[in-house]
Design a protein around this motif. Structure first.
Motif, short mmCIF file in Angstrom:
data_model
loop_
_atom_site.label_atom_id
_atom_site.label_comp_id
_atom_site.label_asym_id
_atom_site.label_seq_id
_atom_site.Cartn_x
_atom_site.Cartn_y
_atom_site.Cartn_z
N GLY A 10 8.38 10.08 10.27
CA GLY A 10 8.42 11.53 10.10
C GLY A 10 7.08 12.23 10.21
N ARG A 11 6.00 11.49 10.35
CA ARG A 11 4.68 12.12 10.35
C ARG A 11 4.27 12.59 11.75
NH1 ARG A 11 0.65 8.61 6.71
NH2 ARG A 11 -0.44 10.59 6.55
N CYS A 12 3.39 13.56 11.75
CA CYS A 12 2.82 14.10 12.98
C CYS A 12 1.55 13.29 13.28
CB CYS A 12 2.50 15.57 12.80
SG CYS A 12 1.71 16.29 14.24
N CYS A 13 1.56 12.54 14.38
CA CYS A 13 0.48 11.60 14.68
C CYS A 13 -0.29 12.04 15.92
CB CYS A 13 1.04 10.21 14.94
SG CYS A 13 2.03 9.55 13.58
N VAL A 14 -1.60 11.92 15.87
CA VAL A 14 -2.46 12.11 17.04
C VAL A 14 -3.31 10.86 17.19
CG1 VAL A 14 -4.38 13.41 18.03
CG2 VAL A 14 -2.52 14.64 16.90
N GLU A 15 -3.30 10.28 18.40
CA GLU A 15 -4.15 9.13 18.68
C GLU A 15 -5.20 9.54 19.69
OE1 GLU A 15 -4.30 4.62 20.47
OE2 GLU A 15 -2.51 5.81 20.86
N LEU A 16 -6.46 9.42 19.31
CA LEU A 16 -7.57 9.65 20.24
C LEU A 16 -7.85 8.37 21.02
CD1 LEU A 16 -10.10 11.68 18.05
CD2 LEU A 16 -8.45 12.55 19.71
N GLY A 17 -8.19 8.51 22.29
CA GLY A 17 -8.48 7.33 23.10
C GLY A 17 -7.26 6.46 23.25
N ALA A 18 -6.12 7.06 23.61
CA ALA A 18 -4.84 6.35 23.62
C ALA A 18 -4.76 5.27 24.69
CB ALA A 18 -3.69 7.34 23.79
N GLY A 19 -5.63 5.31 25.68
CA GLY A 19 -5.65 4.26 26.70
C GLY A 19 -4.34 4.15 27.43
N CYS A 20 -3.73 2.96 27.39
CA CYS A 20 -2.46 2.75 28.10
C CYS A 20 -1.25 3.11 27.25
CB CYS A 20 -2.37 1.31 28.59
SG CYS A 20 -2.38 0.09 27.28
N ARG A 29 7.99 4.30 18.01
CA ARG A 29 9.03 3.31 17.67
C ARG A 29 9.20 3.16 16.17
NH1 ARG A 29 8.54 -2.01 21.28
NH2 ARG A 29 10.40 -2.44 20.05
N LEU A 30 8.11 3.41 15.42
CA LEU A 30 8.19 3.31 13.96
C LEU A 30 8.75 4.58 13.33
CD1 LEU A 30 4.83 1.46 13.19
CD2 LEU A 30 7.15 0.53 13.05
N GLY A 31 9.12 5.56 14.16
CA GLY A 31 9.81 6.74 13.63
C GLY A 31 8.94 7.93 13.34
N ALA A 32 7.76 8.01 13.97
CA ALA A 32 6.92 9.20 13.77
C ALA A 32 7.68 10.45 14.16
CB ALA A 32 5.64 9.08 14.61
N GLY A 33 7.42 11.54 13.45
CA GLY A 33 8.08 12.80 13.77
C GLY A 33 7.65 13.33 15.11
N SER A 34 6.37 13.14 15.45
CA SER A 34 5.84 13.49 16.77
C SER A 34 4.58 12.66 17.00
CB SER A 34 5.53 14.99 16.87
OG SER A 34 4.46 15.34 16.02
N VAL A 35 4.30 12.42 18.28
CA VAL A 35 3.11 11.65 18.64
C VAL A 35 2.42 12.34 19.81
CG1 VAL A 35 2.18 9.44 19.44
CG2 VAL A 35 4.21 9.48 17.95
N VAL A 36 1.13 12.62 19.63
CA VAL A 36 0.29 13.16 20.70
C VAL A 36 -0.71 12.06 21.07
CG1 VAL A 36 -1.39 14.92 21.35
CG2 VAL A 36 0.56 15.52 19.86
N ALA A 37 -0.67 11.63 22.33
CA ALA A 37 -1.56 10.59 22.84
C ALA A 37 -2.65 11.27 23.66
CB ALA A 37 -0.77 9.60 23.69
N ALA A 38 -3.87 11.27 23.15
CA ALA A 38 -4.98 11.97 23.80
C ALA A 38 -5.85 11.00 24.59
CB ALA A 38 -5.82 12.68 22.75
#
Length: 199
Positions: A10-20, A29-38
Motif C-alpha cells: 500500500g505504500r508509495c515507493c520511489v526508487e532512484l537509480g532503478a537500472g533494469c 509484486r509485494l503490493g506497493a500502492g504505487s511505484v516510481v522507477a527513476a
C-alpha cells in the motif's frame, strides 16, 4: 521495514537509480500502492520494457493459482520516470499517488562514484530522506543498499561522511532482519534517518 511485504504493501515507493527495474518490480509484486522507477533518460526505454515484462509475467503467474500481493492489488504497474540525480524532483513527485512524494524511498546499488555522491544526496533529500514529516501519518522511510564487494569504498566513505551536513544519519539494518535470500556478507543495507530522530 526494508523490503518485507508488510512494510511495502500500500505504500508509495520511489526508487532512484532503478537500472533494469528489478527492485521496482519486486516492490510492485509485494503490493506497493504505487511505484516510481527513476533512471537516466537514455535508460528509460529498457527500464519500461523490463517493468512491463516483469509485471505481465506476474499477472500470468497469478492466473495459475499462485497467490501474490500484486495479484490482489489494483495498483498500476511501476512507472518509469527520467531523473538525473541533483536535478528537479518535481516529475517524480508528480508521478506519485497523491503528488506529495514517497513514503518509501530506495537507492539500491547507487553509491559507486565519488562525483555522484552529492547529486544523489541532493535527490534523496529533496524527496524527503530522513523526513519524519509534520505528522505521524507522513514519514519517508529511506533505504540505501550497497554491495561492498565491487563498489569503490571511497564513494561509500564520502556518502557516509556527507550525511551529517544534510541532517542525516545511516542506521545499519541488522542482518537478522533480512530475508535469507538477500543476505550477503558484502551487502550493507542502511536506513537514513534525520539526526533529530536517530537513536
Amino acid at each position: 521495514g526494508g523490503l518485507a511485504r508488510d512494510a511495502v504493501r500500500g505504500r508509495c515507493c520511489v526508487e532512484l537509480g532503478a537500472g533494469c527495474g528489478v527492485v521496482s518490480s519486486l516492490l510492485w509484486r509485494l503490493g506497493a500502492g504505487s511505484v516510481v522507477a527513476a533512471e537516466r533518460l537514455e535508460i528509460i526505454p529498457l527500464l519500461e520494457l523490463n517493468l512491463e515484462a516483469n509485471c505481465k509475467a506476474q499477472h500470468l503467474a497469478s492466473g495459475s493459482g499462485e497467490a501474490t500481493a500484486a495479484a490482489t492489488t489494483t495498483a498500476a504497474p511501476p512507472m518509469a520516470v527520467p531523473h538525473m540525480w541533483g536535478e528537479s524532483v518535481t516529475p517524480l513527485l508528480e508521478a506519485t499517488n497523491d503528488r506529495r512524494g514517497p513514503d518509501l524511498l530506495l537507492a539500491v546499488d547507487c553509491i559507486y562514484d565519488e562525483a555522484a555522491v552529492a547529486p544523489l544526496l541532493s535527490s534523496l533529500c529533496r524527496l524527503g530522506a530522513g523526513d519524519s514529516g509534520s505528522s505521524a501519518e507522513r514519514r519517508v522511510e529511506t533505504v540505501v543498499a550497497v554491495d561492498e564487494s565491487y563498489r569503490r569504498p571511497a564513494a561509500l566513505a564520502l556518502f557516509m561522511a556527507s550525511l551529517e551536513e544534510r541532517g542525516l544519519r545511516a542506521e545499519p539494518v541488522a542482518e537478522g532482519a533480512l530475508h535469507p535470500d538477500i543476505r550477503r556478507e558484502s551487502v550493507r543495507i542502511y536506513r537514513l534517518v534525520g539526526l533529530a530522530t536517530a537513536a
